[in-house]
Design a protein around this motif. Sequence first.
Motif, PDB file in Angstrom:
ATOM      1  N   UNK A 411       0.778  -1.183  -0.001  1.00 35.56           N
ATOM      2  CA  UNK A 411       0.035  -0.006  -0.003  1.00 35.56           C
ATOM      3  C   UNK A 411       0.948   1.025   0.072  1.00 35.56           C
ATOM      4  N   UNK A 412       0.828   2.249  -0.993  1.00 35.31           N
ATOM      5  CA  UNK A 412       1.395   3.185  -1.034  1.00 35.31           C
ATOM      6  C   UNK A 412       0.696   4.498  -1.100  1.00 35.31           C
ATOM      7  N   UNK A 413       0.864   5.609  -0.460  1.00 39.73           N
ATOM      8  CA  UNK A 413      -0.021   6.971  -0.379  1.00 39.73           C
ATOM      9  C   UNK A 413       0.838   7.779  -1.031  1.00 39.73           C
ATOM     10  N   UNK A 414       0.138   8.459  -2.072  1.00 43.83           N
ATOM     11  CA  UNK A 414       0.917   9.395  -2.988  1.00 43.83           C
ATOM     12  C   UNK A 414       0.165  10.670  -3.233  1.00 43.83           C
ATOM     13  N   UNK A 455       2.954  11.517   4.921  1.00 43.68           N
ATOM     14  CA  UNK A 455       2.033  10.704   5.213  1.00 43.68           C
ATOM     15  C   UNK A 455       2.366   9.242   5.329  1.00 43.68           C
ATOM     16  N   UNK A 456       1.910   8.683   6.321  1.00 45.51           N
ATOM     17  CA  UNK A 456       2.064   7.343   6.627  1.00 45.51           C
ATOM     18  C   UNK A 456       0.870   6.462   6.584  1.00 45.51           C
ATOM     19  N   UNK A 457       0.929   4.939   6.439  1.00 43.45           N
ATOM     20  CA  UNK A 457      -0.248   4.263   6.306  1.00 43.45           C
ATOM     21  C   UNK A 457       0.237   2.785   7.003  1.00 43.45           C
ATOM     22  N   UNK A 458      -0.946   2.148   7.314  1.00 45.05           N
ATOM     23  CA  UNK A 458      -0.690   0.552   7.717  1.00 45.05           C
ATOM     24  C   UNK A 458      -2.067  -0.119   7.445  1.00 45.05           C
ATOM     25  N   UNK A 459      -1.794  -1.327   7.657  1.00 44.24           N
ATOM     26  CA  UNK A 459      -3.167  -2.381   7.302  1.00 44.24           C
ATOM     27  C   UNK A 459      -3.430  -2.768   8.831  1.00 44.24           C
ATOM     28  N   UNK A 460      -4.743  -2.831   9.066  1.00 45.34           N
ATOM     29  CA  UNK A 460      -5.176  -3.444  10.497  1.00 45.34           C
ATOM     30  C   UNK A 460      -5.631  -4.809  10.125  1.00 45.34           C
ATOM     31  N   UNK A 461      -5.729  -5.588  11.199  1.00 47.25           N
ATOM     32  CA  UNK A 461      -5.990  -6.832  11.312  1.00 47.25           C
ATOM     33  C   UNK A 461      -7.189  -7.271  10.622  1.00 47.25           C
ATOM     34  N   UNK A 462      -8.404  -6.282  10.584  1.00 50.42           N
ATOM     35  CA  UNK A 462      -9.664  -6.485   9.775  1.00 50.42           C
ATOM     36  C   UNK A 462      -9.613  -5.947   8.525  1.00 50.42           C
ATOM     37  N   UNK A 463      -8.334  -5.769   7.893  1.00 55.77           N
ATOM     38  CA  UNK A 463      -7.974  -5.234   6.497  1.00 55.77           C
ATOM     39  C   UNK A 463      -8.469  -3.821   6.411  1.00 55.77           C
ATOM     40  N   UNK A 464      -8.504  -3.117   7.251  1.00 60.13           N
ATOM     41  CA  UNK A 464      -8.879  -1.685   7.231  1.00 60.13           C
ATOM     42  C   UNK A 464      -7.597  -1.031   6.789  1.00 60.13           C
ATOM     43  N   UNK A 496      -5.777  20.124  22.177  1.00 62.12           N
ATOM     44  CA  UNK A 496      -4.558  20.151  21.389  1.00 62.12           C
ATOM     45  C   UNK A 496      -4.748  19.864  19.936  1.00 62.12           C
ATOM     46  N   UNK A 497      -4.117  20.496  19.076  1.00 62.84           N
ATOM     47  CA  UNK A 497      -3.923  20.194  17.621  1.00 62.84           C
ATOM     48  C   UNK A 497      -3.366  18.995  17.361  1.00 62.84           C
ATOM     49  N   UNK A 498      -3.850  18.046  16.420  1.00 59.73           N
ATOM     50  CA  UNK A 498      -3.459  16.723  16.407  1.00 59.73           C
ATOM     51  C   UNK A 498      -2.575  16.557  15.227  1.00 59.73           C
ATOM     52  N   UNK A 499      -1.429  16.091  15.442  1.00 61.87           N
ATOM     53  CA  UNK A 499      -0.432  15.963  14.421  1.00 61.87           C
ATOM     54  C   UNK A 499       0.051  14.413  14.387  1.00 61.87           C
ATOM     55  N   UNK A 500      -0.663  13.695  13.828  1.00 59.84           N
ATOM     56  CA  UNK A 500      -0.076  12.120  13.471  1.00 59.84           C
ATOM     57  C   UNK A 500       0.829  11.994  12.552  1.00 59.84           C
ATOM     58  N   UNK A 501       1.668  11.377  13.117  1.00 57.02           N
ATOM     59  CA  UNK A 501       2.875  10.919  12.134  1.00 57.02           C
ATOM     60  C   UNK A 501       3.042   9.470  11.686  1.00 57.02           C
ATOM     61  N   UNK A 502       3.773   8.711  12.600  1.00 63.31           N
ATOM     62  CA  UNK A 502       3.786   7.257  12.266  1.00 63.31           C
ATOM     63  C   UNK A 502       2.837   6.625  12.849  1.00 63.31           C
ATOM     64  N   UNK A 503       2.256   5.399  12.200  1.00 63.91           N
ATOM     65  CA  UNK A 503       1.214   4.697  12.526  1.00 63.91           C
ATOM     66  C   UNK A 503       1.532   3.390  12.492  1.00 63.91           C
ATOM     67  N   UNK A 504       0.844   2.453  13.433  1.00 62.14           N
ATOM     68  CA  UNK A 504       0.931   1.129  13.470  1.00 62.14           C
ATOM     69  C   UNK A 504      -0.186   0.478  14.022  1.00 62.14           C
ATOM     70  N   UNK A 505      -0.444  -0.977  13.990  1.00 62.22           N
ATOM     71  CA  UNK A 505      -1.365  -1.494  14.636  1.00 62.22           C
ATOM     72  C   UNK A 505      -0.892  -2.864  15.196  1.00 62.22           C
ATOM     73  N   UNK A 506      -1.822  -3.286  16.337  1.00 63.61           N
ATOM     74  CA  UNK A 506      -1.059  -4.288  17.034  1.00 63.61           C
ATOM     75  C   UNK A 506      -1.989  -5.747  16.906  1.00 63.61           C
ATOM     76  N   UNK A 507      -1.654  -6.683  17.502  1.00 66.17           N
ATOM     77  CA  UNK A 507      -2.494  -7.924  17.108  1.00 66.17           C
ATOM     78  C   UNK A 507      -3.785  -7.771  17.354  1.00 66.17           C
ATOM     79  N   UNK A 508      -4.283  -7.178  18.291  1.00 66.52           N
ATOM     80  CA  UNK A 508      -5.685  -6.933  18.853  1.00 66.52           C
ATOM     81  C   UNK A 508      -6.676  -5.883  17.928  1.00 66.52           C
ATOM     82  N   UNK A 509      -5.982  -5.298  16.598  1.00 70.77           N
ATOM     83  CA  UNK A 509      -6.412  -4.441  15.927  1.00 70.77           C
ATOM     84  C   UNK A 509      -6.487  -3.018  16.539  1.00 70.77           C
ATOM     85  N   UNK A 510      -5.879  -2.712  17.469  1.00 67.16           N
ATOM     86  CA  UNK A 510      -5.794  -1.431  17.976  1.00 67.16           C
ATOM     87  C   UNK A 510      -4.963  -0.475  17.208  1.00 67.16           C
TER      88      UNK A 510
END
Length: 570
Positions: A411-414, A455-464, A496-510
């Motif tokens: 998956x690539x964001x562009x 911009x960063x991205x990941x896939x969750x265990x439910x394929x989101x 606070x203004x939200x500034x999300x950078x890196x992103x990951x998901x764990x085995x429980x879908x969090x």
Amino acid sequence: MNSQYKAQDVIRCDLCDTDIPHMYCDICHINLCKACVMEHLSDESKDHKLVSFNKRGSTINCPKCQRHSNKICELHCNQCNLPICTLCVSSGDHEQHTKIDVLEHLRNRKDVIEKDLKELKESIYPKFQEAASKIPIHRSGVRKNSKELTEALKKQADALHAEIEIIVKDMQSKINDMDAQHLAEIDKQEEALNQSINDISQVILDLQKLLDSNDVSLVSEYTSKNGKFESLPVQVHVYLPAFIPQKINKKQIHKQFGILLKQVITYPTGQLVETQVIATEERVGLTKTSGGMSITISDEPQILTEINTEFGGWFIRLHSVSSLSDEEIWTSGNDKIMKLFNLQGELIKSIQTESGNKVMDIAVTRGGNLVYTDYKDKSINIVTDEQIQQLVRLQGWKPYGICCTSSDDLLVIMDSDDRKETKVVRYSGATDKQCLQLDEQGQPLFPSVTSFDYRYLTENRNLDVCVADNSNHAVVVVNALGKLRFRYTGPPSSKEVFHPRGIATDSQGRILTADSDSSLIHIVDQDGHFLCFVDNCGLQRPWGLCVDSNDNLLVAEYKTGKVKKVKCYQ
């Protein structure tokens, strides 16, 4: 026998079983002829309600009192949810309870039943019918996919066979060439030997003649020619070719042939059971229940390991971290070098980008190969055995974040070159399979901005697909079909203004995302509900994130250049 079970052509009186009934007792549910009416009414142990046979069933059937069997219940107690009679009321057992007329209760319950019936007919039943109607489609899809898989296997097998045929033909051609060269040399040797044999035969004849001759002059002139024939013509020594078969490595063949990915069967999550999170709970690890799953977040996250990557400082900042295994991690910053470290902090290897440009983001495939995006070069690249191969060269688009999915897609964001459009593209190898760009209303899922931003991205265990969209101060989550599920913009109580950078998901879908400006890690459940912060373990400007197989969080610190392994869960 009750009349309703008799032959339907003739209905008879339930008492005499002879005459046709003209009356009906709506309380006792008995058919009565005129002659049997008085006999039935003579039973004074119970109440009776006679109606004409044609109006049977029209009387409200009030229940008999459970405590006073000879009484009919005319009221209903709401607290006890029981029908009661006048004696029950006078006994004082229901004195403080709310009581309504049994007919009113009947109407109320019928309203509920009517509402349920309407919902069943208009909503629930059609929904189940629609779901059932899709089963043949799903079954057909499975069969179609199986056929496609079989065809793909056959195609790959044919390709492998073709490669083997090419190898065999190439080797056979070389054998034929060597045979021709060898035979030509043998022919030359044979020709030389035959010529020598002819010459020797002639000399033998000449000598035989001299022996038979008495001519002194001829015999005196004889000169020996044996020295000419003492040595054989030059012999050609050929070392015959040989074929040395290699031991067939089944694992290597299997790996070269391809990988059959396991199917992924997902079910919708259960109804969310929310627990209120008040302001004082946001920074502690309370147990929260989501979708029927109990999770425990530690209120004291621990830093297990620190690795100095030599990135950091003012010029070369650390951006990305990706786990190769539980013992080794890849890292990259705003530099052209990607570094592999073990958890003891030892540098295993370094790889420089093919173009010499800075790395935008990195990921590791399921096969353990490093992939990276080159923003300036507009390319997606893979590193195999330290050899860099360009997978995709984009036209009109520049890549940002990259991740590897459970099915080994990329998956690539562009952004478009003019930064007016943003999209996520799914690649299988070099082939684009899916584009996520617009929602169901045709609006951008990831609104673009004119300035450059990561911009960063990941896939969750439910394929989101989960995108950390710092430009729009949100984590945007869409399902596998590209339908928007939610946008998380920070906890409700935060200003606070939200500034999300890196992103990951764990085995429980969090979902875990780094707010670098606030030095926080947000933990969100798979439905977008805020769970807690990770903010009390000394993290400094967290940026890149990944999770190992034990749900330990690996955090790349932007300024310090350190990767910290953090235990967030109990």
